[in-house]
Write a protein that holds these residues in place. Structure first.
Motif, short mmCIF file in Angstrom:
data_model
loop_
_atom_site.label_atom_id
_atom_site.label_comp_id
_atom_site.label_asym_id
_atom_site.label_seq_id
_atom_site.Cartn_x
_atom_site.Cartn_y
_atom_site.Cartn_z
N TRP A 130 0.87 -1.17 0.00
CA TRP A 130 0.00 0.00 0.00
C TRP A 130 0.90 1.23 0.00
O TRP A 130 1.84 1.32 0.80
N TYR A 131 0.59 2.13 -0.89
CA TYR A 131 1.34 3.36 -1.05
C TYR A 131 0.38 4.53 -0.84
O TYR A 131 -0.82 4.38 -0.98
N GLY A 175 1.41 17.54 -3.05
CA GLY A 175 2.73 18.16 -3.06
C GLY A 175 3.86 17.26 -2.61
O GLY A 175 5.00 17.72 -2.48
N LYS A 176 3.56 15.99 -2.36
CA LYS A 176 4.60 15.06 -1.89
C LYS A 176 4.74 13.88 -2.83
O LYS A 176 3.84 13.59 -3.62
N GLN A 177 5.85 13.19 -2.71
CA GLN A 177 6.07 12.00 -3.52
C GLN A 177 5.29 10.83 -2.96
O GLN A 177 4.99 10.77 -1.76
N ASP A 214 -2.15 11.54 7.77
CA ASP A 214 -2.44 10.36 6.97
C ASP A 214 -3.26 10.70 5.73
O ASP A 214 -3.50 9.83 4.88
N THR A 215 -3.71 11.93 5.63
CA THR A 215 -4.49 12.36 4.48
C THR A 215 -3.68 12.21 3.20
O THR A 215 -2.57 12.74 3.09
N ALA A 216 -4.24 11.47 2.25
CA ALA A 216 -3.53 11.18 1.00
C ALA A 216 -4.44 10.34 0.11
O ALA A 216 -5.48 9.87 0.55
N VAL A 217 -4.00 10.17 -1.12
CA VAL A 217 -4.60 9.16 -1.98
C VAL A 217 -3.81 7.87 -1.78
O VAL A 217 -2.57 7.88 -1.84
N TYR A 218 -4.51 6.79 -1.51
CA TYR A 218 -3.88 5.51 -1.24
C TYR A 218 -4.04 4.58 -2.44
O TYR A 218 -5.12 4.48 -3.03
N TYR A 219 -2.94 3.91 -2.77
CA TYR A 219 -2.89 2.99 -3.90
C TYR A 219 -2.29 1.67 -3.44
O TYR A 219 -1.52 1.62 -2.48
#
Length: 114
Positions: free
Chosen positions: A35-36, A41-43, A88-93
């Protein structure tokens, strides 16, 4: 090719979410799955990974709060996220690790906010 992540949403700090990712067998089978996540604005970064045998590893930022599991019969990997924080807010893949597939799918948005 399929990498379909789902289960994201808006949750308050301290809350929980369970993400799922259905993958094509060609990507999933016998591979380490990860899980990524990518915040604005971040890698993109790896947060957790699991071998086909169930051995797991976690990034320091999520250790003790997230767990990863997989269903080899369903080509699905899960991410249980507890004690969520705004960071932890982000798009998770999901994708395999370390040799990621070029196709990432749409991911699932996780937003932690009060």
């Amino acid at each position: 090719v399929q990498l379909q992540a789902s289960g994201g949403g808006l949750v308050q700090p301290g809350g929980s979410l369970r993400l799922s990712c259905a993958a094509s067998g060609s990507i999933f089978r016998n591979n380490v799955m990860g899980w990524y996540r990518q915040a604005p604005g971040k890698q993109r970064e790896l947060v957790a990974r699991i071998t086909s045998g169930g051995s797991t590893s976690f990034a320091d930022a999520v250790k003790g709060r997230f767990t990863i599991s997989r269903d080899n019969g369903q080509n699905t990997v899960y991410l249980q996220m507890n004690s969520l924080k705004p960071e932890d807010t982000a798009v998770y893949y999901c994708n395999r690790w370390p040799r990621v597939h070029e196709y990432w799918g749409q991911g699932t948005q996780v937003t932690v906010s009060s």
